[in-house]
Write a protein that holds these residues in place. Structure first.
Motif, PDB file in Angstrom:
ATOM      1  N   ILE A 173      46.788  38.496  43.772  1.00  9.14           N
ATOM      2  CA  ILE A 173      47.689  39.409  43.704  1.00  9.14           C
ATOM      3  C   ILE A 173      47.066  40.552  43.459  1.00  9.14           C
ATOM      4  CG2 ILE A 173      49.513  40.203  42.068  1.00  9.14           C
ATOM      5  CD1 ILE A 173      50.315  37.256  41.664  1.00  9.14           C
ATOM      6  N   SER A 174      47.449  41.668  44.510  1.00  4.59           N
ATOM      7  CA  SER A 174      46.654  42.937  44.257  1.00  4.59           C
ATOM      8  C   SER A 174      47.585  44.062  44.974  1.00  4.59           C
ATOM      9  CB  SER A 174      45.484  42.792  45.347  1.00  4.59           C
ATOM     10  OG  SER A 174      45.065  44.225  45.676  1.00  4.59           O
ATOM     11  N   ASN A 215      50.117  45.927  30.876  1.00  4.13           N
ATOM     12  CA  ASN A 215      49.224  45.404  31.640  1.00  4.13           C
ATOM     13  C   ASN A 215      48.873  43.691  31.268  1.00  4.13           C
ATOM     14  OD1 ASN A 215      47.946  46.974  33.920  1.00  4.13           O
ATOM     15  ND2 ASN A 215      48.083  48.258  31.734  1.00  4.13           N
ATOM     16  N   TYR A 223      52.002  42.409  33.245  1.00  3.17           N
ATOM     17  CA  TYR A 223      51.424  42.235  34.517  1.00  3.17           C
ATOM     18  C   TYR A 223      50.809  41.007  34.830  1.00  3.17           C
ATOM     19  CZ  TYR A 223      49.351  44.246  38.965  1.00  3.17           C
ATOM     20  OH  TYR A 223      49.133  44.428  40.281  1.00  3.17           O
ATOM     21  N   GLY A 224      49.817  40.686  33.804  1.00  2.00           N
ATOM     22  CA  GLY A 224      49.004  39.489  34.036  1.00  2.00           C
ATOM     23  C   GLY A 224      49.844  38.234  33.912  1.00  2.00           C
ATOM     24  N   ILE A 276      46.324  46.858  46.187  1.00  2.00           N
ATOM     25  CA  ILE A 276      45.331  47.569  47.155  1.00  2.00           C
ATOM     26  C   ILE A 276      45.690  47.300  48.496  1.00  2.00           C
ATOM     27  CG2 ILE A 276      43.238  46.170  47.118  1.00  2.00           C
ATOM     28  CD1 ILE A 276      41.588  48.986  47.014  1.00  2.00           C
ATOM     29  N   TYR A 305      52.114  49.396  39.539  1.00  2.00           N
ATOM     30  CA  TYR A 305      51.433  48.427  40.051  1.00  2.00           C
ATOM     31  C   TYR A 305      52.159  47.132  40.044  1.00  2.00           C
ATOM     32  CZ  TYR A 305      46.999  50.991  39.540  1.00  2.00           C
ATOM     33  OH  TYR A 305      45.984  51.715  39.800  1.00  2.00           O
ATOM     34  N   GLU A 322      52.407  53.628  34.765  1.00  2.00           N
ATOM     35  CA  GLU A 322      51.207  53.304  35.532  1.00  2.00           C
ATOM     36  C   GLU A 322      51.523  51.934  36.028  1.00  2.00           C
ATOM     37  OE1 GLU A 322      46.371  53.329  35.355  1.00  2.00           O
ATOM     38  OE2 GLU A 322      47.545  52.136  33.720  1.00  2.00           O
TER      39      GLU A 322
END
Lengths: 378, 253
Positions: free
Chosen positions: A207-208, A61, A64-65, A210, A91, A87
């Motif tokens: 940036i998403s 993560n 990811y950032g 969803i 994403y 996971e």
């Protein structure tokens, strides 16, 4: 530049730095740890970011950032740690941001052991995380190739804004070999327009992953599938050896591919018509090349350090036009060239039974082509 | 004849988008969003601020704030914020997280971001329930509180005790600021805004992780009217979650 003796894990770390990797986030796990350790002193030395995360979940993560900030960023781990990253990879893939992960594969399932294995093939190429995506998956068979594919990983990740996983089995991570390191590339200072760098004199960037309405999410999935179709069309890489006259085609990648090549040299010396296709990209897979070979070859033998995972992709490519056999070792066991040679000889004799000669039952020896070295698309 | 002069005394902050809301009537997320937007405007940091959204009702905060935004996986916002901040320390990075996100699935990420002293701001919204999934028991659900997954009320013998996050993080050396505020009345709203401002200032001064826990109302899942929900918050949440300053580093006084 001259060749130097490099350990696989450290070579990958240095290759990443020379390819302009700006940030590394990772967590210790054998047999990958030397990569993290190397990064821990080398990244600060060149003024870049190194951070040991609290877990592989944290590490991916953080990747990811940093990827959202438009940086060249990577992590590395080994099988159980990579499971924890699934996971995050889902994403990242959903968000169209580039990221590179190195998996130095060890024996599983579970805690397994720290010996070399190739049993994470399905997890890598068939997407271990949720949703419809495939990472680009690269599989080197030597330290030199690991160096080259590490640089390529960053280029492909950025070209497609996608996840690239470089799978090394533990033996390539741990072995030392003479290898040539490329020159240091400058860090790219320009940031992509989509990056989260603060909304200065531009509308905000979001940036998403969803997409709350089904039409929107389906449209996004179609975009991701288009991207994968393009990758399948443009990025297939493999090496081939002695395939021109091969009755039997071995298919093997990474360390298994290298050992298979030793077995094939032995077989050729005995006059057996056998060749090797070594996929360098596991996704995209050399399906078309295998389909063409299926018209020419009489049989295939897949060799893996697993229970037979890539085997399924070979069978899908061959589509029943020729028998596809399997030889594998598991649990950290690495096959010896002799083991593979015995399987190859048995299959070759089944395909072309040796003609009886005057003094016994030795096979008829034919003149053999010279060792052609690697050929093929790359 | 005198010159008429108009003075603007109240307007929408530049950081707050002019749009419709997805929040339920009486939900106090909107109030907290506005406080953050006002603080970002007042500090003049909008163009270098990057927010990280959680999973939960406030996953759509990026629709309401006019700053760059990333949406993290559930609970991972502090790790993602770490990645964003480490590669661009000149930017202002904040996470906005609910109680399920931060205090259940994301405890590892917040605890270690705090322990490392990541120079980020964390806005932690505690409404004692999982809002988006329809009112299940949260790590912050009060003893005896009925939810859809604790239908007889939270039994601490079985489900354990609610977690007090501001107190939990305060002792860590990497934490510069850890306070609890509430927004059930105007006085508390004003105090919450001051705390949010301090939490951003802590980051601008490079002091480490700054957290503001804000008690927030969820009328829909509490099955109360908006006004009754604020009263319930004051009556039931404040005794277990006292408003207060649990850590204020020197220089932030």
């Amino acid at each position: 530049m001259t060749k130097q003796l490099w350990k696989g894990n450290e070579a990958v770390a240095e290759a990443a730095i020379r390819a302009g990797c700006e940030a590394y986030f990772g967590y210790p796990i054998t047999p990958q740890t030397e990569l993290l350790e190397y990064m821990s002193w080398r990244m600060p030395q060149v003024g870049r970011v190194f951070l040991q995360a609290e877990s592989e979940v944290g590490a991916i993560n953080m990747v990811y950032g940093a990827a959202c900030a438009g940086r060249r960023v990577m992590s590395s781990s080994s099988s159980p740690g990579v499971s924890l990253m699934m996971e995050g990879l889902s994403y990242i893939a959903a968000s169209d941001v580039p990221a590179v992960l190195v998996n130095v594969m060890r024996g599983g399932p579970g805690l397994g052991n720290i010996h070399p294995a190739q049993s994470d093939y399905f997890q890598a190429v068939k997407f271990g995380g949720h949703g419809d995506y495939h990472p680009i998956v690269l599989a080197p068979a030597s330290v030199q190739e690991a160096i080259e594919l590490t640089a390529l990983s960053f280029d492909l990740a950025e070209k497609y804004r996608h996840v690239v996983i470089e799978v090394l089995d533990g033996s390539i991570g741990q072995m030392m070999e003479p290898a040539e390191m490329p020159e240091m590339q400058p860090v790219r200072l320009e940031r992509p327009a989509w990056a989260l760098t603060g909304a200065t004199e531009r509308p905000k960037n979001v940036i998403s992953s969803i997409r709350i309405d089904s039409e929107g999410l389906e449209a996004h999935n179609l975009h991701l599938q288009d991207k994968l179709a393009h990758i399948r069309g443009c990025e297939v890489r493999y090496k081939e050896y002695w395939l021109d006259d091969a009755d039997l085609v071995l298919v093997a990648y990474g360390t298994a591919g290298r050992i298979a090549l030793s077995a094939i040299r032995q077989a050729r010396a005995e006059g057996l018509r056998v060749g090797l296709l070594r996929p360098v990209t596991l996704y995209p897979f050399p399906t078309e090349r295998l389909a063409r070979l299926a018209k020419q070859a009489q049989a295939f033998l897949v060799v893996e350090m697993s229970a037979g995972q890539m085997l399924e992709d070979v069978r899908l490519a061959v589509e029943g036009r020729a028998p596809v056999r399997f030889y594998g070792r598991m649990g950290g066991a690495v096959p010896m060239p002799d083991e593979i040679f015995e399987v190859v000889r048995g299959l070759c004799y089944a395909l072309r039974p040796p003609k009886p000669s005057g003094n016994g039952h030795h096979p008829a020896r034919r003149p053999q082509p010279e060792d052609p070295g690697p050929q093929g698309a790359d | 004849m005198t010159d008429m002069q108009e003075t603007v005394v109240f307007q929408r902050p530049e950081t707050l988008e002019d749009t419709y809301t997805n929040y339920c009537p009486g939900c106090t997320h909107g109030t907290i969003h506005r406080l953050i937007a006002e603080v970002i405007d007042e500090l003049g940091i909008r163009e270098r601020t990057i927010g990280v959204a959680p999973v939960g009702c406030s996953v759509f905060i990026y629709n309401y704030q006019n700053v760059d935004f990333a949406v993290a996986a559930h609970g991972r916002a502090p790790a993602m914020a770490t990645g964003i901040k480490r590669v661009q320390p000149d930017k202002v990075v904040f996470t906005y997280q609910g109680d399920g996100d931060l205090a259940a699935i994301g405890t590892n990420e917040i605890l270690h971001a705090a322990s490392r002293g990541e120079n980020i701001t964390v806005i932690f919204v505690n409404n004692a329930t999982y809002g988006m999934t329809g009112g299940q028991m949260a790590p912050t659900t009060l003893p005896g509180q009925k939810t859809t997954s604790s239908p007889s009320g939270r039994d601490v013998e079985i489900q354990g005790w609610p977690m007090r996050v501001a107190e939990l993080l305060a002792p860590l050396p990497g934490v510069s600021y850890s306070v609890r505020r509430s927004i059930h009345d105007p006085r508390h709203i004003n105090n919450a805004k001051k705390a949010i401002r301090t939490a951003f200032r802590a980051q601008l001064d490079g002091m480490g992780l700054a957290l503001v826990e804000i008690l927030s109302a969820c009328p829909t899942n509490w099955h109360l009217t908006p006004v009754a929900a604020l009263e319930w918050l004051a009556k039931h949440m404040l005794p277990y979650y006292p408003v207060g300053d649990y850590k204020i580093s020197e220089g932030l006084q």
